[in-house]
Design a protein around this motif. Structure first.
Motif, PDB file in Angstrom:
ATOM      1  N   GLY A 138      42.478  50.407  37.446  1.00  0.00           N
ATOM      2  CA  GLY A 138      41.264  50.133  36.687  1.00  0.00           C
ATOM      3  C   GLY A 138      41.171  48.745  36.093  1.00  0.00           C
ATOM      4  N   GLU A 139      42.101  47.851  36.429  1.00  0.00           N
ATOM      5  CA  GLU A 139      42.124  46.491  35.874  1.00  0.00           C
ATOM      6  C   GLU A 139      41.133  45.611  36.632  1.00  0.00           C
ATOM      7  OE1 GLU A 139      46.163  45.350  36.293  1.00  0.00           O
ATOM      8  OE2 GLU A 139      46.903  46.938  34.969  1.00  0.00           O
ATOM      9  N   LEU A 140      40.075  45.216  35.958  1.00  0.00           N
ATOM     10  CA  LEU A 140      38.990  44.476  36.603  1.00  0.00           C
ATOM     11  C   LEU A 140      39.472  43.143  37.174  1.00  0.00           C
ATOM     12  CD1 LEU A 140      35.381  44.155  35.258  1.00  0.00           C
ATOM     13  CD2 LEU A 140      36.527  42.202  36.279  1.00  0.00           C
ATOM     14  N   LYS A 141      40.131  42.328  36.371  1.00  0.00           N
ATOM     15  CA  LYS A 141      40.552  41.010  36.850  1.00  0.00           C
ATOM     16  C   LYS A 141      41.535  41.124  38.007  1.00  0.00           C
ATOM     17  CE  LYS A 141      41.731  39.081  32.850  1.00  0.00           C
ATOM     18  NZ  LYS A 141      42.080  38.060  31.827  1.00  0.00           N
ATOM     19  N   THR A 142      42.429  42.085  37.922  1.00  0.00           N
ATOM     20  CA  THR A 142      43.374  42.279  39.017  1.00  0.00           C
ATOM     21  C   THR A 142      42.638  42.628  40.301  1.00  0.00           C
ATOM     22  OG1 THR A 142      45.041  43.064  37.444  1.00  0.00           O
ATOM     23  CG2 THR A 142      45.409  43.570  39.767  1.00  0.00           C
ATOM     24  N   ALA A 143      41.654  43.513  40.201  1.00  0.00           N
ATOM     25  CA  ALA A 143      40.893  43.922  41.383  1.00  0.00           C
ATOM     26  C   ALA A 143      40.148  42.744  41.998  1.00  0.00           C
ATOM     27  CB  ALA A 143      39.917  45.035  41.013  1.00  0.00           C
ATOM     28  N   VAL A 144      39.575  41.894  41.161  1.00  0.00           N
ATOM     29  CA  VAL A 144      38.838  40.738  41.683  1.00  0.00           C
ATOM     30  C   VAL A 144      39.779  39.787  42.417  1.00  0.00           C
ATOM     31  CG1 VAL A 144      37.514  38.692  41.041  1.00  0.00           C
ATOM     32  CG2 VAL A 144      37.003  40.897  39.978  1.00  0.00           C
ATOM     33  N   VAL A 145      40.961  39.538  41.868  1.00  0.00           N
ATOM     34  CA  VAL A 145      41.917  38.649  42.533  1.00  0.00           C
ATOM     35  C   VAL A 145      42.387  39.264  43.846  1.00  0.00           C
ATOM     36  CG1 VAL A 145      44.169  37.515  42.358  1.00  0.00           C
ATOM     37  CG2 VAL A 145      42.647  37.595  40.372  1.00  0.00           C
ATOM     38  N   VAL A 146      42.618  40.571  43.858  1.00  0.00           N
ATOM     39  CA  VAL A 146      43.004  41.255  45.103  1.00  0.00           C
ATOM     40  C   VAL A 146      41.966  41.006  46.186  1.00  0.00           C
ATOM     41  CG1 VAL A 146      43.224  43.537  46.180  1.00  0.00           C
ATOM     42  CG2 VAL A 146      44.441  43.041  44.045  1.00  0.00           C
ATOM     43  N   LYS A 179      39.466  38.705  46.271  1.00  0.00           N
ATOM     44  CA  LYS A 179      39.184  37.306  46.548  1.00  0.00           C
ATOM     45  C   LYS A 179      40.330  36.600  47.275  1.00  0.00           C
ATOM     46  CE  LYS A 179      35.116  36.111  44.732  1.00  0.00           C
ATOM     47  NZ  LYS A 179      34.066  35.372  45.496  1.00  0.00           N
ATOM     48  N   SER A 180      41.572  37.001  46.951  1.00  0.00           N
ATOM     49  CA  SER A 180      42.734  36.304  47.498  1.00  0.00           C
ATOM     50  C   SER A 180      43.459  37.091  48.571  1.00  0.00           C
ATOM     51  CB  SER A 180      43.709  35.957  46.367  1.00  0.00           C
ATOM     52  OG  SER A 180      43.075  35.176  45.373  1.00  0.00           O
ATOM     53  N   ASN A 181      42.985  38.321  48.823  1.00  0.00           N
ATOM     54  CA  ASN A 181      43.588  39.169  49.856  1.00  0.00           C
ATOM     55  C   ASN A 181      45.091  39.358  49.617  1.00  0.00           C
ATOM     56  OD1 ASN A 181      43.505  40.803  52.146  1.00  0.00           O
ATOM     57  ND2 ASN A 181      44.030  39.108  53.524  1.00  0.00           N
ATOM     58  N   VAL A 182      45.418  39.750  48.384  1.00  0.00           N
ATOM     59  CA  VAL A 182      46.806  40.028  48.021  1.00  0.00           C
ATOM     60  C   VAL A 182      46.886  41.441  47.461  1.00  0.00           C
ATOM     61  CG1 VAL A 182      47.338  37.602  47.558  1.00  0.00           C
ATOM     62  CG2 VAL A 182      46.453  39.054  45.707  1.00  0.00           C
ATOM     63  N   ASP A 183      48.117  41.922  47.250  1.00  0.00           N
ATOM     64  CA  ASP A 183      48.254  43.254  46.664  1.00  0.00           C
ATOM     65  C   ASP A 183      48.175  43.151  45.142  1.00  0.00           C
ATOM     66  OD1 ASP A 183      50.793  42.514  45.625  1.00  0.00           O
ATOM     67  OD2 ASP A 183      51.815  43.203  47.430  1.00  0.00           O
ATOM     68  N   PRO A 184      48.051  44.286  44.440  1.00  0.00           N
ATOM     69  CA  PRO A 184      47.896  44.242  42.987  1.00  0.00           C
ATOM     70  C   PRO A 184      49.026  43.523  42.253  1.00  0.00           C
ATOM     71  CG  PRO A 184      47.223  46.379  43.804  1.00  0.00           C
ATOM     72  CD  PRO A 184      47.828  45.657  44.968  1.00  0.00           C
ATOM     73  N   ARG A 235      48.478  40.294  39.847  1.00  0.00           N
ATOM     74  CA  ARG A 235      48.894  40.209  38.443  1.00  0.00           C
ATOM     75  C   ARG A 235      49.765  38.977  38.218  1.00  0.00           C
ATOM     76  NH1 ARG A 235      49.771  46.016  39.378  1.00  0.00           N
ATOM     77  NH2 ARG A 235      48.005  47.149  38.447  1.00  0.00           N
ATOM     78  N   ALA A 236      50.611  38.644  39.187  1.00  0.00           N
ATOM     79  CA  ALA A 236      51.464  37.461  39.065  1.00  0.00           C
ATOM     80  C   ALA A 236      50.621  36.189  39.037  1.00  0.00           C
ATOM     81  CB  ALA A 236      52.462  37.415  40.226  1.00  0.00           C
ATOM     82  N   ILE A 237      49.600  36.135  39.869  1.00  0.00           N
ATOM     83  CA  ILE A 237      48.704  34.973  39.878  1.00  0.00           C
ATOM     84  C   ILE A 237      48.009  34.839  38.527  1.00  0.00           C
ATOM     85  CG2 ILE A 237      46.572  34.054  40.868  1.00  0.00           C
ATOM     86  CD1 ILE A 237      47.452  35.276  43.559  1.00  0.00           C
ATOM     87  N   LEU A 238      47.534  35.953  37.996  1.00  0.00           N
ATOM     88  CA  LEU A 238      46.868  35.910  36.693  1.00  0.00           C
ATOM     89  C   LEU A 238      47.818  35.445  35.600  1.00  0.00           C
ATOM     90  CD1 LEU A 238      44.731  39.152  36.983  1.00  0.00           C
ATOM     91  CD2 LEU A 238      43.824  36.854  36.569  1.00  0.00           C
ATOM     92  N   ARG A 239      49.065  35.891  35.650  1.00  0.00           N
ATOM     93  CA  ARG A 239      50.045  35.437  34.654  1.00  0.00           C
ATOM     94  C   ARG A 239      50.247  33.929  34.752  1.00  0.00           C
ATOM     95  NH1 ARG A 239      52.767  40.257  36.002  1.00  0.00           N
ATOM     96  NH2 ARG A 239      54.113  39.120  37.466  1.00  0.00           N
ATOM     97  N   GLY A 269      42.144  29.349  43.783  1.00  0.00           N
ATOM     98  CA  GLY A 269      43.219  28.953  44.682  1.00  0.00           C
ATOM     99  C   GLY A 269      44.418  29.841  44.500  1.00  0.00           C
ATOM    100  N   THR A 270      45.596  29.278  44.533  1.00  0.00           N
ATOM    101  CA  THR A 270      46.823  30.052  44.370  1.00  0.00           C
ATOM    102  C   THR A 270      47.358  29.842  42.975  1.00  0.00           C
ATOM    103  OG1 THR A 270      48.196  28.220  45.101  1.00  0.00           O
ATOM    104  CG2 THR A 270      47.361  29.711  46.803  1.00  0.00           C
ATOM    105  N   ALA A 271      48.434  30.527  42.662  1.00  0.00           N
ATOM    106  CA  ALA A 271      49.051  30.382  41.336  1.00  0.00           C
ATOM    107  C   ALA A 271      49.481  28.946  41.089  1.00  0.00           C
ATOM    108  CB  ALA A 271      50.246  31.327  41.222  1.00  0.00           C
ATOM    109  N   GLU A 272      49.899  28.244  42.169  1.00  0.00           N
ATOM    110  CA  GLU A 272      50.369  26.880  42.009  1.00  0.00           C
ATOM    111  C   GLU A 272      49.263  25.965  41.470  1.00  0.00           C
ATOM    112  OE1 GLU A 272      51.006  28.785  44.585  1.00  0.00           O
ATOM    113  OE2 GLU A 272      53.171  29.000  44.361  1.00  0.00           O
TER     114      GLU A 272
END
Length: 311
Positions: free
Chosen positions: A269-277, A279-284, A288-292, A304-307
């Motif tokens: 149910g995490e909205l931001k996590t779902a959007v990153v999944v 948009k970036s075609n990654v797993d949850p 979450r790591a990118i958001l951190r 872009g990426t976490a970098e």
């Protein structure tokens, strides 16, 4: 603790001055009273605008302290205290913050929210006791709200805040108030004499509400609680929020309702996590790591990426 000494001639306070525009308010019709009050209220945003730099500085300090594990604490008496409690209580439903992140304290405790407890504002030691109960410390920011700038309860709280190393912000609607000497930063929107002499629940109260809105909203935007003007730091915990979260995911990513629901379930149910999944075609977990890495800011996380967040 020695008592605060806010000895000041009330006749010299702008908030206690007689407003010539309303000197014959008791002779006016209801429509004339409304027009007079509206005209006076229209001057309040101008007074707040003159304090823009101080308000922005306060937002920067509050954001930095919260990011470092601190809290925003409001303290006040009467109307000032009620407005602080109100602003604090609205942060969890608006921005999904934990209730301990923004705290409002009022002289006399919760009962003073509904029933006036005027005498309690005269005891600075009561503020110390209230702040000790919530363990005010050097990571926190304390905003002491007193339209007059001379409330002993607020002065005592700000003095204590500086002793423990918390950042002390004073709020008053009078220039050169006693709060200046006990604050690291002052916000002073001088709104002029009230429609009803000395009734600071009016223009002063309106200025207070405007500034507190700016402090918390500005801070939450800096903390990544919004994407544009959308409240994206949501966790779907009831039917209304489930529907809102799903609608925002669809709006931000363009996927179907079914796909949005599927990804939200995978993201707890995490909205931001779902959007990153999406948009970036990654797993949850990766989302979450990118958001951190991006300090929980959604925009750089999906640009872009976490970098890129650390570039």
């Amino acid at each position: 603790m020695p008592a605060a000494s806010p000895n000041i001639d009330l006749n010299r306070l702008t908030t206690e001055a007689v407003n010539p525009a309303s000197a014959k308010i008791d002779t006016l019709s209801p429509l004339e009273i409304v027009r007079l009050m509206n005209a006076e209220d229209m001057t309040v945003p101008q007074a707040v605008a003159r304090e823009e730099a101080s308000i922005a500085q306060a937002i920067e300090v509050i954001t930095e302290r919260i990011r470092s594990g601190g809290r925003l604490i409001y303290i006040g008496a009467g109307t000032s205290g009620r407005l602080g409690v109100l602003d604090a209580s609205e942060c969890p439903p608006t921005f999904s913050t934990p209730p301990e992140m923004v705290v409002g304290l009022i002289a006399g405790g919760d009962s003073a929210l509904r029933k006036a407890a005027e005498g309690v504002e005269d005891h600075p030691e009561a503020a110390v006791e209230d702040l000790q109960k919530i363990q005010l410390n050097e990571k926190d920011v304390l905003v002491g709200i007193a339209a007059s700038g001379r409330t002993p309860y607020v002065i005592g709280g700000l003095e204590f805040a500086r002793r423990v190393g918390a950042f002390a912000i004073g709020f008053s609607c009078n220039e050169s108030s006693p709060l200046v000497d006990v604050s690291d930063l002052m916000i002073t929107p001088v709104v002029g004499p009230e429609i009803i002499t000395g009734s600071t629940r009016m223009k002063s109260g309106t200025a207070t509400k405007l500034v507190l809105n700016m402090l918390t909203t500005g801070t939450m935007v800096q903390l990544g609680k919004t994407f544009g003007n959308l409240m994206v730091d949501l966790r779907a915990s009831n039917t209304k929020l489930v529907a809102r979260t799903r609608r925002l995911v669809i709006q931000l990513t363009g996927v179907s309702e079914e796909r949005a629901e599927e990804v939200l379930q995978a993201c707890d149910g995490e909205l931001k996590t779902a959007v990153v999944v999406l948009k970036s075609n990654v797993d949850p977990a990766a989302a979450r790591a990118i958001l951190r890495e991006c300090g929980q800011q959604l925009r750089p996380a999906i640009d872009g990426t976490a970098e890129s967040c650390n570039a």
